[in-house]
Motif scaffolding. Structure first.
Motif, PDB file in Angstrom:
ATOM      1  N   VAL A 182       0.835  -1.206   0.000  1.00  0.00           N
ATOM      2  CA  VAL A 182       0.000   0.000   0.000  1.00  0.00           C
ATOM      3  C   VAL A 182       0.862   1.246   0.000  1.00  0.00           C
ATOM      4  O   VAL A 182       0.550   2.249  -0.631  1.00  0.00           O
ATOM      5  CB  VAL A 182      -0.926  -0.001   1.231  1.00  0.00           C
ATOM      6  N   THR A 186       4.330   4.964  -5.300  1.00  0.00           N
ATOM      7  CA  THR A 186       3.352   5.700  -6.067  1.00  0.00           C
ATOM      8  C   THR A 186       1.981   5.712  -5.431  1.00  0.00           C
ATOM      9  O   THR A 186       1.566   4.762  -4.798  1.00  0.00           O
ATOM     10  CB  THR A 186       3.219   5.101  -7.477  1.00  0.00           C
ATOM     11  N   ARG A 187       1.254   6.773  -5.634  1.00  0.00           N
ATOM     12  CA  ARG A 187      -0.133   6.779  -5.215  1.00  0.00           C
ATOM     13  C   ARG A 187      -1.030   6.507  -6.408  1.00  0.00           C
ATOM     14  O   ARG A 187      -2.234   6.623  -6.325  1.00  0.00           O
ATOM     15  CB  ARG A 187      -0.485   8.114  -4.580  1.00  0.00           C
ATOM     16  N   PHE A 188      -0.423   6.123  -7.515  1.00  0.00           N
ATOM     17  CA  PHE A 188      -1.214   5.955  -8.708  1.00  0.00           C
ATOM     18  C   PHE A 188      -1.720   4.538  -8.915  1.00  0.00           C
ATOM     19  O   PHE A 188      -2.394   4.238  -9.851  1.00  0.00           O
ATOM     20  CB  PHE A 188      -0.402   6.398  -9.932  1.00  0.00           C
ATOM     21  N   GLY A 189      -1.344   3.641  -8.007  1.00  0.00           N
ATOM     22  CA  GLY A 189      -1.904   2.296  -8.036  1.00  0.00           C
ATOM     23  C   GLY A 189      -1.541   1.503  -9.263  1.00  0.00           C
ATOM     24  O   GLY A 189      -1.786   1.937 -10.349  1.00  0.00           O
ATOM     25  N   GLY A 190      -0.963   0.344  -9.107  1.00  0.00           N
ATOM     26  CA  GLY A 190      -0.768  -0.522 -10.254  1.00  0.00           C
ATOM     27  C   GLY A 190       0.607  -0.444 -10.839  1.00  0.00           C
ATOM     28  O   GLY A 190       0.925  -1.190 -11.734  1.00  0.00           O
ATOM     29  N   SER A 191       1.436   0.468 -10.402  1.00  0.00           N
ATOM     30  CA  SER A 191       2.783   0.473 -10.946  1.00  0.00           C
ATOM     31  C   SER A 191       3.566  -0.720 -10.448  1.00  0.00           C
ATOM     32  O   SER A 191       4.499  -1.160 -11.094  1.00  0.00           O
ATOM     33  CB  SER A 191       3.525   1.747 -10.549  1.00  0.00           C
ATOM     34  N   GLN A 195       0.720  -4.229  -5.906  1.00  0.00           N
ATOM     35  CA  GLN A 195      -0.459  -3.372  -5.789  1.00  0.00           C
ATOM     36  C   GLN A 195      -1.545  -3.763  -6.768  1.00  0.00           C
ATOM     37  O   GLN A 195      -2.694  -3.404  -6.598  1.00  0.00           O
ATOM     38  CB  GLN A 195      -0.072  -1.907  -6.023  1.00  0.00           C
ATOM     39  N   SER A 196      -1.151  -4.452  -7.840  1.00  0.00           N
ATOM     40  CA  SER A 196      -2.149  -4.773  -8.847  1.00  0.00           C
ATOM     41  C   SER A 196      -2.915  -6.064  -8.522  1.00  0.00           C
ATOM     42  O   SER A 196      -3.842  -6.407  -9.239  1.00  0.00           O
ATOM     43  CB  SER A 196      -1.490  -4.911 -10.218  1.00  0.00           C
TER      44      SER A 196
ATOM     45  N   ARG B 125      -5.473   9.332  -1.223  1.00  0.00           N
ATOM     46  CA  ARG B 125      -4.310   9.134  -2.072  1.00  0.00           C
ATOM     47  C   ARG B 125      -4.353   7.778  -2.753  1.00  0.00           C
ATOM     48  O   ARG B 125      -3.335   7.130  -2.945  1.00  0.00           O
ATOM     49  CB  ARG B 125      -3.041   9.335  -1.246  1.00  0.00           C
ATOM     50  N   SER B 170      -3.687  -1.454 -12.999  1.00  0.00           N
ATOM     51  CA  SER B 170      -4.794  -1.008 -12.149  1.00  0.00           C
ATOM     52  C   SER B 170      -5.492   0.184 -12.767  1.00  0.00           C
ATOM     53  O   SER B 170      -4.866   1.075 -13.319  1.00  0.00           O
ATOM     54  CB  SER B 170      -4.261  -0.603 -10.772  1.00  0.00           C
TER      55      SER B 170
END
Lengths: 1036, 459
Positions: A182, A186-191, A195-196, B125, B170
């Motif tokens: 978490v 990145t806070r952009f999710g999925g990098s 996270q994915s 965020r 994502s």
């Protein structure tokens, strides 16, 4: 008593119209007549229900009605308690037996499933559980598959994708469990891969025990897992991972990977050096063979103009060059500039030469056009001196020529000679060479035997051990071998292996825990779990992880067979302090809190779920109501973190745990849990303050400030860097300003004789700076507004460096603002919810569901307090029969507002009631809210249900209530019941009576040790013994 | 349904006479039930939408004043010119709504709202736990089921630096609380995944073999189980069977898929690093249209850009400015160029869907396209406005087509939020939810009513 026509009192009622037969024994008919027909027959239909014509209804309607009847009778809602005539226990049982059998004929009974749900656990009679009369019943849990929780899933995934959490804790780098990506950059999710991965096993978002064994895998889970499986398989079968972690897989793929490595090496070599190689091979012919250079057409680039139409200031922020354009493009441009910029060579010539290189190389024409345009823009809009220096500094050049080993060089040269044609770009030549080599490598692989049955067999075993943590059976090996060979035949080797990985990940075994009895049964038909199943059951009881090496060894070596074996392992695991767990990543994320514990995580998590204070995250709050300029989100994160710290502290002491949790007057308020660190931070502030207070620092000139440089440097005062002080005129003023801000803030904290200052930052700082205090994980400590929840007066706050410390007007977790917020509404408190919590969690009580006809909303009236409005709404008889169990308890908490702040007056928040708007001025000591009209708080309530006349009775407020609850044996027993549910994953039955009694005794005999309760539960018959699940009629 | 515009044409009433008056379509008593699913395309874009750029150049002085002072009013698009960046949709004005005055403060503000603008909540965020509920697109997708359910496409950079993503990554929608959707980040990946039943039958067959194998293996356990344990495994077996059945259904669409398979340029292969922005946009549009026309999905969410999507290849971006810098500048011209490139894609979608017969009309009759900002009215908001373009077909259950609609300003009586807008969509198409989304705190503080559908919009 109403009499039915004679022919209806016999055993069967004749079917009418479309109904099917129903059997009502005469005795039951009498009971219905005695207790039900007065309100539910042809003359009266309270609640729109008739019970006197069951035989004439359609089957569906009758089954619905029987289900309602069964539930109402079982939960003792009917007959209503106000009725003097109540059925005896036997009579109630007779009605239930009849209704149950009618429903079971059609497999339509809902009560059994309902009773398995955690919210119905309290319906088992408390008195019976603890009286001892049922202590001789043999305790056990049914054999079961138990769907994994979101936490167990996360741990499995972390292992499969090789994601390891690491933190610096108290200065030492350590691995942590519970890092699920978490907080990855990145806070952009999925990098990141981690996270994915979507977690489909989320537990219900409710307060109370959340993880039970009565959930099954659904289509929704499966769809998500299909997508997850693909990603995980891609990771596992990637070159780097299989080399490092999957040797059997690597052996199969070795030849192909080696060939790929060779191809990559050749391709990379050619990309870097093909111009020189071709020049060398083709000599004078080389230039003629090149494609004819055509320049890209680009639009004219105008000079940058400002709003007045004048030439604008040139760009000088290099971060924009390197962050806002394609990195490959910038690299290529810089290389060209580096290579061709020389004295006497114009910029246009540099651009042209660079462009020619790209053209000959075969870069896409549009990309060339874009790059050339960018080069022109840079020359017109940017400070070229700066650019030239940057180009020199970065020194992007063509890599130095290092030939490949000789056989490789020969192969490369031969291919170049073979494939190069006139007009080819370099990339076209490279593509032809690569295609040729790929073909020949493929032919080699097809002749080899790398995917033979034995190799695949080893692979299957390897994957079983990694994914399912066991070896395959012979049948599985055989079946999966055929399957894998089929996959490979249809796809390619690597993809085929990935498909096998997916198959294993999608098997139900990965997502269920297995707890089955094995071996000989005792006289009650009970068997102990297999050693393997037991090791997992114990591991998952205390952690979210598979068994640790010691537990695995005990299972393997036959040392997990007896109750004493279980006790030994549980004690060992409970005593471990060498492993840190992240409590909740969201707490970490919201304000850089540490959120750590080094006790087995499930112990703390029980109390998190039981009290439910983390649900404060889910209650949306209007931040200005907390106070203008206050940072509510950071404060909330810290609040929950400090609630965790308090619970953890009490659990670590492990003495009178329940009493402490309910009645401690000591709390954490803006503290990391590390007393030494907090003292050091506070001392540092005091040292700085004491040093400067004798000077007229408020009027320091720049020169005067500079005289104190040695001290400032020694204390590393943030924002005041003096190395170039006298030379850097531009920044001096800023430094003086930040010094004075700091000192003003310190004076505020220490100027009234306070002994210690809370170590918050004097002004906002970027998170990368440590600030005045760091968390245990070395990050900037934030969230000082947390003190507002506790009514701290900052103007006089003598900061307690040693915590937890006494806080006025607080007693126990139920007066902690996190708990209070979690049990409030967006804009108001919620006495009903708070009272319900106390009734159900601490007094083992039951509250029926809200009837669907009820609009459960307290009416608005901005002239009255919430209590007044609530009493009006719920005071009617119909409502009061349930609300009397909740309101008198919940209203005691009205001494706190919906942010958990102590109050004596209730603000009547409505635009009509504003006396003064929120002040514009900022400051920790400033309330920051509008002033509203108020009315006095009345928190008087009533406690009923402890069974102790010394404790039951009128209460003055929540502090009084908390004190009484802490002394109650019923409360202690109720908590133990919830503990049982948490660790067993099910509701208790009467057969668990002995387990519960012994758990209570263990608590009492060990000075209120919660560890003792856990040990008792996990070595009880309820945990150790299993019996097969009962047959249902459809199984026969 | 005869829409408002037709009614106005028939009666000769002008915009002034009907300003803020209810729809008259019910008077005509025509059934809106077509028997075809309704399709939605949500297009999210970054940097907000500056309200002034949505104003009509031919507004009267009074309309200009109202628009500038953000007073509620309506205007008939038929009587006005469109701003230059919208002109490519001139031929489809009768289907267009320019919607001004919706607020989205509850979605958080700042540079990004992530899933917040799709779920009417603040996603913070973008941590998983910040995803509060199922987003509106998933709600609608459930109401109009299809083999793929919901498809998400994205040109968002998804990182702190400018660049494209590739593959399956994502996304910004959410099928449930705390669950992030995945999306296709480049056209080739979308093509390969959506149409693989036709383009890669080996992969499809292998996947089906996997499901068949698992179903058979799990089923073997059933004979040894009883009671609730049996139920758990049979649930798994049934789930495998359902997914297998769904895959078969997709296979049965192979003929239709093959017929509508888009041509995708090889420049998009391997992530398409050399493809320009316009090429990527175009290819995504082609893929999306083919998926809709083939019936693979009825719901597409498309993040057409975020602040780090490269726009250096966009024609007209002579300064090669990036979107983030554009957001900080006052370069309205370039902002309009960016929007114009989006409108070109919408024009392609509308034109294509109008060319495909469906029922008594075309596919577009049963389609709604919503072009919306991720962050309100600018780069960092403000979120008190979120100018939106809606393109809706003849059979839309909303009565808003052909209008410029400005709603009451934020935190005043009658103001409508993103939550009201989404509630309107849900109610119109059959989900009677009382309110969708978080409430606006300013409206709450002022005790202004703010739940429910926008009744004026319902047909």
């Amino acid at each position: 008593m109403k009499l039915l026509p004679l022919f209806l009192t016999t055993c069967s009622l004749i079917a009418m119209a479309s109904a099917s037969p129903i059997t009502i024994p005469a005795k039951v008919t009498d009971l219905l007549d005695n207790y039900c027909y007065d309100c539910h027959d042809e003359d009266t239909q309270k609640g729109d229900l008739r019970l006197d014509q069951l035989g004439s209804q359609t089957l569906e309607a009758r089954l619905n009605l029987l289900n309602k009847l069964q539930e109402q009778v079982f939960f003792q809602e009917m007959p209503p308690k106000k009725k003097k005539r109540q059925p005896t226990e036997n009579e109630r049982a007779a009605i239930l037996k009849w209704a149950g059998s009618e429903l079971k004929k059609h497999k339509a009974s809902r009560l059994e499933e309902k009773l398995k749900r955690s919210e119905y656990g309290n319906y088992i009679d408390h008195q019976k559980l603890f009286s001892g009369e049922y202590a001789k019943l043999p305790a056990f849990t049914h054999d079961r598959r138990w769907l994994i929780s979101e936490f167990i899933f996360n741990d499995k995934i972390n292992k499969l994708v090789n994601h390891e959490g690491v933190r610096t804790i108290d200065g030492t780098r350590q691995t942590v469990i519970g890092d699920n990506g978490v907080n990855l950059g990145t806070r952009f999710g999925g990098s990141s891969l981690r996270q994915s991965i979507t977690n489909p096993f989320l537990l219900p978002a409710k307060i109370g025990v959340r993880y039970y064994d009565n959930t099954a895998l659904t289509g929704g889970h499966l769809l998500t897992m299909i997508s997850n499986a693909r990603k995980i398989a891609g990771h596992i079968t990637s070159e780097t991972i299989m080399k490092a972690h999957y040797p059997a897989m690597h052996r199969i793929m070795e030849m192909e990977l080696s060939q790929r490595e060779t191809l990559r090496s050749r391709e990379s070599f050619l990309e870097d050096h093909i111009p020189a190689l071709l020049q060398d091979l083709f000599k004078k012919q080389h230039q003629d063979l090149l494609p004819t250079f055509t320049r890209a057409q680009i639009d004219k680039i105008e000079v940058l103009l400002d709003k007045k139409g004048q030439a604008a200031k040139l760009q000088d922020n290099l971060e924009l060059i390197h962050g806002r354009y394609d990195a490959e493009d910038i690299k290529a441009i810089y290389r060209g500039l580096n290579e061709y910029s020389q004295d006497g060579v114009s910029y246009q010539e540099v651009v042209e030469k660079t462009e020619k290189d790209w053209f000959e190389h075969g870069i896409n024409p549009k990309r060339i056009q874009s790059r050339v345009t960018l080069m022109m823009i840079i020359s017109k809009h940017w400070d070229m001196d700066l650019i030239r220096k940057d180009v020199q500094k970065r020194n992007v050049t063509r890599p130095a020529f290092r030939p490949l080993p000789e056989p490789e060089m020969a192969t490369v040269k031969a291919a170049l000679k073979k494939h190069r044609k006139k007009g080819d770009t370099y990339l076209q030549v490279i593509a032809k060479c690569m295609a040729d080599w790929e073909q020949s490598f493929l032919a080699e692989r097809e002749k080899s035997d790398s995917g033979n049955a034995e190799a695949l067999g080893n692979l299957i075993e390897e994957l079983y051990l990694k994914i399912l943590e066991r070896k395959p059976t012979a049948t599985e090996s055989r079946d999966e071998l055929a399957l894998t060979q089929d996959y490979i035949a249809n796809l390619d080797l690597q993809s085929g292996i990935a498909k096998l990985v997916e198959t294993l990940i999608l098997s139900s075994e990965l997502v269920y825990r297995y707890e089955f009895g094995q071996g000989p049964a005792d006289q009650d038909g009970r068997r102990m779990m297999s050693a393997r199943d037991a090791s997992y059951a114990l591991a998952f009881a205390l952690t979210d992880n598979s068994p640790d090496p010691e537990l695995t060894a005990a299972a393997r070596e036959g040392r997990l067979e007896t109750r004493e074996d279980y006790r030994r392992e549980v004690k060992r695991m409970l005593a471990r302090r060498d492993q840190f767990y992240i409590i909740q990543e969201r707490v970490q994320k919201d304000g850089f809190n540490s959120s750590l514990t080094n006790t087995p995580i499930r112990k703390l998590r029980f109390f998190r779920e039981f009290f439910g204070y983390p649900a404060a995250f889910n209650i949306f709050k209007d931040a200005p109501r907390f106070g203008n300029h206050a940072n509510y989100l950071d404060a909330r994160g810290r609040l929950i973190d400090e609630a965790d710290m308090l619970v953890d502290h009490i659990l670590q002491n492990d003495t009178m745990v329940f009493e402490e949790l309910l009645s401690t007057e000591k709390f954490y308020t803006y503290h990391t849990g590390n007393n030494a660190d907090m003292k050091a931070s506070a001392d540092r502030i005091k040292t700085i303050y004491d040093y400067f207070k004798k000077y007229d620092w408020e009027n320091f000139t720049e020169e005067e400030l500079y005289e104190h440089w040695p001290f400032i440097n020694k204390m590393k005062m943030r924002g005041t860097v003096f190395r170039n002080f006298m030379k850097d005129e531009k920044r001096r003023k800023g430094w003086v300003r930040s010094f004075k801000s700091t000192m003003t803030s310190f004076a505020f904290r220490l100027g009234k004789g306070q002994k210690a200052a809370a170590p918050y930052n004097s002004f906002p700082q970027h998170y990368s700076h440590k600030g005045n205090a760091s968390t245990r994980t070395g990050q900037q400590m934030r969230g000082v507004d947390v003190a507002k929840f506790f009514n701290v007066d900052h103007t006089h706050w003598d900061y307690p460096v040693t915590q937890p410390a006494q806080v006025p007007h607080r007693r126990g977790i139920l007066t902690h603002p996190a708990w209070l917020i979690a049990h409030s509404l967006n804009l108001e408190t919620d006495p009903v919810r708070r009272g319900k919590w106390v009734r159900e969690k601490l007094l083992a009580g039951t509250i029926p569901d809200v009837p669907i006809t009820v609009d459960a909303v307290v009416p608005e009236d901005h002239h009255r307090t919430l209590r007044m409005r609530l009493e009006e709404k719920t005071g009617e008889n119909y409502c009061w029969k349930c609300h009397e169990r909740m309101n008198p308890l919940g209203i005691a908490f009205e001494i706190y507002d919906d942010f958990g702040r102590f109050r004596l007056q209730e603000r009547l928040e409505h635009p009509d009631n504003i006396i003064a708007p929120a002040p514009k001025e900022r400051g920790l000591h400033i309330d920051g809210r509008p002033t509203y009209k108020t009315l006095p708080v009345n928190a008087k309530g009533h406690l009923r249900g402890t069974g102790d006349p010394a404790l039951d009775g009128d209460i003055t407020d929540a502090l009084d209530l908390a004190q009484r609850l802490a002394q109650s044996s019923k409360v202690r027993q109720s908590i133990i019941r919830y503990t049982f549910r948490y660790f067993m994953g099910r509701n208790e039955n009467l057969s668990d009576s002995k387990t519960l009694i012994e758990a209570e005794q263990a608590y009492l005999k060990n000075k209120g040790s919660f560890d003792a309760v856990i040990i008792s539960l996990l070595t009880s018959d309820s945990f150790i013994y299993r019996k097969p699940a009962p047959l249902e009629s459809h199984d026969q | 349904m005869i829409n408002r515009r037709h009614f106005l044409k028939a009666t000769g009433l002008g915009a002034g006479g009907l300003a803020l008056s209810p729809s008259f379509s019910h008077l005509f008593g025509q059934s809106t039930e077509t028997g075809h699913p309704h399709r939605f395309i949500f297009i999210r874009k970054s940097n907000g939408n500056v309200p002034g750029t949505f104003s009509l150049p031919t507004f009267s002085e009074e309309e200009k004043r109202k628009d500038k002072e953000k007073e509620a009013f309506e205007a008939d698009l038929d009587k006005h010119e469109l701003p230059d960046w919208l002109k490519c949709l001139e031929a489809h004005k009768e289907n267009m709504t320019i919607l001004q005055g919706l607020s989205m403060k509850m979605a958080g503000g700042g540079h990004y709202s992530f899933s917040g603008c799709m779920g009417a909540y603040s996603a913070g965020r973008n941590v998983i736990s910040g995803i509060k509920r199922r987003t509106i697109d998933f709600e609608l997708a459930e109401m109009f089921p299809s083999p793929f359910g919901h498809v998400e496409l994205s040109l968002a950079a998804g990182g702190g630096t400018v660049g494209y993503r590739t593959g399956i990554v994502s996304g910004f929608s959410a099928p449930a609380a705390h669950q992030r959707n995945y999306c296709y980040a480049d056209p080739q990946t979308a093509y390969d995944e959506l149409f693989k039943s036709v383009t890669n039958s080996k992969a499809v067959n292998t996947q089906n073999n996997l499901l068949d194998y698992l179903r058979e293996k799990e089923s073997r356990q059933l004979s040894k189980l009883n009671g609730s344990e049996r139920g758990k495994i049979s649930s798994h077996v049934e789930s495998l069977a359902s997914i297998r059945a769904r895959n078969s259904k997709v296979l049965s669409l192979s003929g239709v898929i093959a017929k509508n398979l888009p041509a995708i340029d090889k420049i998009h292969a391997n992530g398409g690093e050399d493809a320009t922005l316009v090429e990527k946009q175009g290819a995504f549009t082609d893929v999306m249209l083919a998926a809709l026309i083939s019936g693979l999905t009825n719901l597409v969410t498309y993040t057409i850009d975020d602040l780090n999507t490269p726009i250096d290849t966009l024609p007209g971006n002579t300064g090669k400015v990036d979107l983030h810098r554009l957001g900080h500048s006052k370069d309205i011209k370039l902002r309009n160029i960016v929007k114009a490139s989006h409108m070109a894609q919408i024009e392609k979608m509308v034109t294509k869907l109008k060319s495909v017969p469906e029922g008594n009309g075309s596919m577009f009759d049963n389609t709604t396209i919503i072009y919306m900002p991720e962050t309100g009215a600018g780069h960092h908001g403000p979120d008190t406005e979120a100018p939106t373009i809606v393109m809706s077909g003849q059979n839309s259950k909303l009565d808003i087509a052909g209008r410029y609609l400005r709603l009451a300003p934020h935190a005043t009586e009658g103001h409508k939020t993103l939550g009201n807008w989404y509630t309107t969509l849900l109610n119109a198409y059959g989900n009677p939810v009382a309110h969708y989304g978080d409430l606006d705190t300013d409206m709450t503080r002022k005790k202004l009513a703010q739940t429910g559908a926008i009744k004026r919009f319902l047909a």
